[in-house]
Design an enzyme around this catalytic site. Structure first.
Site, PDB file in Angstrom:
ATOM      1  N   VAL A  58       0.873  -1.168   0.000  1.00  8.22           N
ATOM      2  CA  VAL A  58       0.000   0.000   0.000  1.00  8.22           C
ATOM      3  C   VAL A  58       0.915   1.224   0.000  1.00  8.22           C
ATOM      4  O   VAL A  58       2.086   1.131   0.351  1.00  8.22           O
ATOM      5  CB  VAL A  58      -0.953   0.038   1.217  1.00  8.22           C
ATOM      6  CG1 VAL A  58      -2.010  -1.050   1.097  1.00  8.22           C
ATOM      7  CG2 VAL A  58      -0.188  -0.097   2.525  1.00  8.22           C
ATOM      8  N   SER A  59       0.368   2.358  -0.387  1.00 10.20           N
ATOM      9  CA  SER A  59       1.219   3.534  -0.593  1.00 10.20           C
ATOM     10  C   SER A  59       1.608   4.272   0.676  1.00 10.20           C
ATOM     11  O   SER A  59       2.656   4.905   0.738  1.00 10.20           O
ATOM     12  CB  SER A  59       0.534   4.510  -1.556  1.00 10.20           C
ATOM     13  OG  SER A  59       0.349   3.896  -2.812  1.00 10.20           O
TER      14      SER A  59
END
Length: 210
Positions: free
Chosen positions: A12-13
């Protein structure tokens, strides 16, 4: 003969984003928790600790599952380079669970490789395009905020933003600090401020009492 292993890669970022959905997919595939590598980092490049740890463990015949191609990365050229290193140089397989054609176990003939490579080209282009659109929207938002005179980032610290306790401590101890009865370090600790904020606040306060 060395036993082959199956791994999962999750990304995930940001630290605030949730990895649960991707992890559930990996668990349903029967991947052991210790073999799921999780990064909370941007997909702009592959300088990610868990991805690099996974890659260092990969051996010929191993298998890596990824939920979607954009979880691998968002830079088209970098994705294709990493894909080639894993599948060709290392000799491991990759399966992208939401895209049936991106399963290197299935497509070993010339036509299969052609189709898979074509899909990879399209999807990596889309992943990079989406990232560029996101960056453009962010830049546009920043430009609008600046034009409207809005402050971006953390709120600027000044006397008005101090707590009631900090303001009282500032007023009670300022003269002692000025006359060197109190050191700067001691005064900073009393106020709970870091060096740059401390000198900014004391300068501002001095101007108000002169």
């Amino acid at each position: 003969m060395t036993e082959t292993k199956t791994f999962g890669y999750v990304r995930v970022s940001t630290k605030e984003q949730n990895t649960d959905r991707q992890i559930v997919v990996m668990q349903k595939l029967g991947i052991n928790e210790r073999d799921i590598f999780i990064d909370k980092a941007s997909g702009k490049d592959f300088d990610r600790p868990q991805y690099q740890a996974l890659k260092a463990q990969l051996r010929k015949g191993d298998l890596v599952y990824i939920v979607s191609l954009d979880r691998l990365g968002r830079n088209s050229d970098a994705i294709k380079k990493e894909w080639n290193e894993i599948t060709t140089e290392i000799g491991a397989d990759i399966v992208v669970t939401d895209m049936e054609l991106l399963d290197t176990r299935k497509y070993k003939d010339t036509m299969g490789n052609f189709v898979a490579n074509l899909v990879l080209e399209v999807l990596t282009f889309m992943a990079q395009s989406e990232r560029e659109k996101t960056l453009a929207r962010q830049a546009e938002g920043i430009a609008v905020a600046k034009a409207q005179g809005k402050h971006l980032g953390r709120p600027q610290l000044n006397i008005k933003t101090l707590t009631k306790q900090q303001r009282g401590d500032l007023e009670a101890n300022f003269r002692a600090w000025e006359t060197k009865e109190l050191t700067g370090v001691q005064f900073m600790e009393i106020l709970g401020l870091k060096k740059n904020s401390f000198y900014k606040i004391t300068k501002e306060y001095k101007e108000t009492i002169q």
